[in-house]
Design an enzyme around this catalytic site. Structure first.
Site: not given
Ligand code: NCD
Length: 398
Positions: A60-61, A89, A110, A138
């Site tokens: 969703r986000t 890496k 995120r 959030h």
């Protein structure tokens, strides 16, 4: 370089600014929408490039931010799979955001570490938008949650909002409780066993956000955080619940499983106190919210998910100044802190005690500093994850 503005915590925005997002999101829904959905686009954002930098799973986000950007007329570049990025890496987040700042006008990030968004903001040359950092916050979800509540219930002030489930590690809940307190809504915690709000969130609600703690009338006798407005303080707390906000057990942030996790289903909602309650959930749901609730007139969570698009369009437009002046910009990307800042070298004794904080990530070792807000003579707050650190008792010399 144009001054920046970052959004890493819901508390980076004033109430007026949040209202500005609501107003613009409403306008987009009216001009470009069909019910709760955006179905048409505009051209004003055509030079805007958004980067989505996701180190943790998301549907969703990420997609609603990308959809929002496309509807504004802009374009998106995306790093959605950490296994396919240079993080694999061993590249640090600090270097990553420095690079991506050259490729985009704003970055949605995120990350699995608490405080990662604030940390990234220190290295970015474009606005950082927190799309969820560990168990910390959030904030853009919260703006959509408030927008939904306001549309469903007509107001925010005076609402009784029950929070059900994993209140300990749900970042959506942490941003939401501060916002509810600020907008004059009362909070009714209904945690799963052992998953109460973290101690520092509880303390902030009582202290900084001025909530009074009361016990409700009636047989349930729950604890409420009553918002600071005078009207709310004087009122007797009713057992009536105006909204139930359900959250998933955040399995990825716990070692074991969850015992006796609450479940919101038709039986739960049969109690009279939930008679007119809107049911919200940030989604994804697992078992805590029964699909039998989907067709109940009280269910609001699919509309809530739809509203994330106009809300994120409005956020992007205001951050970038696509809509008039947008928000006021700040020289360092943040409003000046009222608290003194204490910075210590990486090897100093004062360290964030939260092991999940970004400053303890081995990849960031060379970039992380020990940086705190000085909250009280013996209390520091980590600049990144906002965990409070109590200094030990003062030792007497001699
Ligand atoms: C939430 C999240 O990622 O914190 N999802 C979302 O953004 N809507 C909730 C969750 O994962 O439980």
């Amino acid at each position: 370089l144009a001054p920046l503005r970052h959004l890493t915590s819901i508390n980076d925005l004033s109430n007026d600014e949040v209202e500005k997002v609501f107003a613009l999101a409403e306008r987009y829904l009216k001009t470009l929408g069909d019910g709760p959905r955006i179905v048409r686009g505009m051209k004003e954002g055509r030079s805007f490039v958004l980067a989505t930098l996701f180190h943790e799973p998301s549907t969703r986000t990420r997609l609603s931010f990308e959809s929002a950007t496309l509807r504004l007329g802009g374009r998106v570049i995306s790093s959605a799979d950490p296994a396919a990025s240079s993080a694999k890496k061993g590249e640090s987040l600090a270097d990553e955001v420095r690079m991506v700042s050259n490729y985009a006008d704003a970055i949605v990030i995120r990350h699995h570490r608490d405080g990662a968004a604030r940390f990234a903001a220190e290295y970015a040359q474009v606005p950082i938008i927190n799309g969820g950092d560990g168990a910390h916050e959030h904030p853009t979800q919260t703006i959509g949650d408030l927008f939904t509540l306001k549309r469903e219930k007509g107001k925010l002030t005076g609402l009784n909002v029950a929070l059900v489930g994993d209140l300990a590690t749900s970042r959506t809940v942490h941003s939401l409780v501060y916002a509810l307190a600020r907008f004059g809504a009362n909070i009714v915690p209904m945690p799963a066993p052992g998953m109460a709000l973290p101690a520092h969130v509880d303390r902030r609600l009582r202290g900084e956000f001025g909530c009074a703690v009361k016990t409700s009338r009636g047989r349930t006798g729950e604890m409420y955080y009553v918002a600071a407005s005078d009207a709310a303080r004087d009122q007797k707390v009713e057992a009536r619940i105006d909204a139930v906000y359900v959250t998933r057990f955040q399995a990825e942030r716990w070692k074991g499983g969850a015992k006796n996790y609450p479940r919101v289903d038709p039986k739960f909602l049969r109690d009279r106190r939930y008679g007119r309650a809107a049911v919200l959930h940030p989604l994804p749901r697992v078992d805590e919210l029964a699909i039998a609730v989907d067709n109940d007139r009280r269910s609001a969570y699919f509309r809530q998910a739809a509203y994330m698009v106009p809300v994120r369009m409005a956020l992007a437009a205001l951050l970038l100044g696509l809509d008039g002046d947008g928000w006021q910009r700040f020289p360092s990307g943040f409003r000046k802190s009222p608290h003194k800042i204490l910075e210590r070298p990486a090897n100093a004794a004062a360290r964030c005690t939260n092991k999940k904080c970004i400053v303890h990530d081995p990849a960031e070792r060379l970039h992380a500093r020990n940086k705190f807000h000085v909250m009280a003579p013996r209390r520091l707050r980590c600049f990144y994850c906002e965990t409070d650190i109590e200094a030990g008792p003062k030792r007497k010399n001699g």
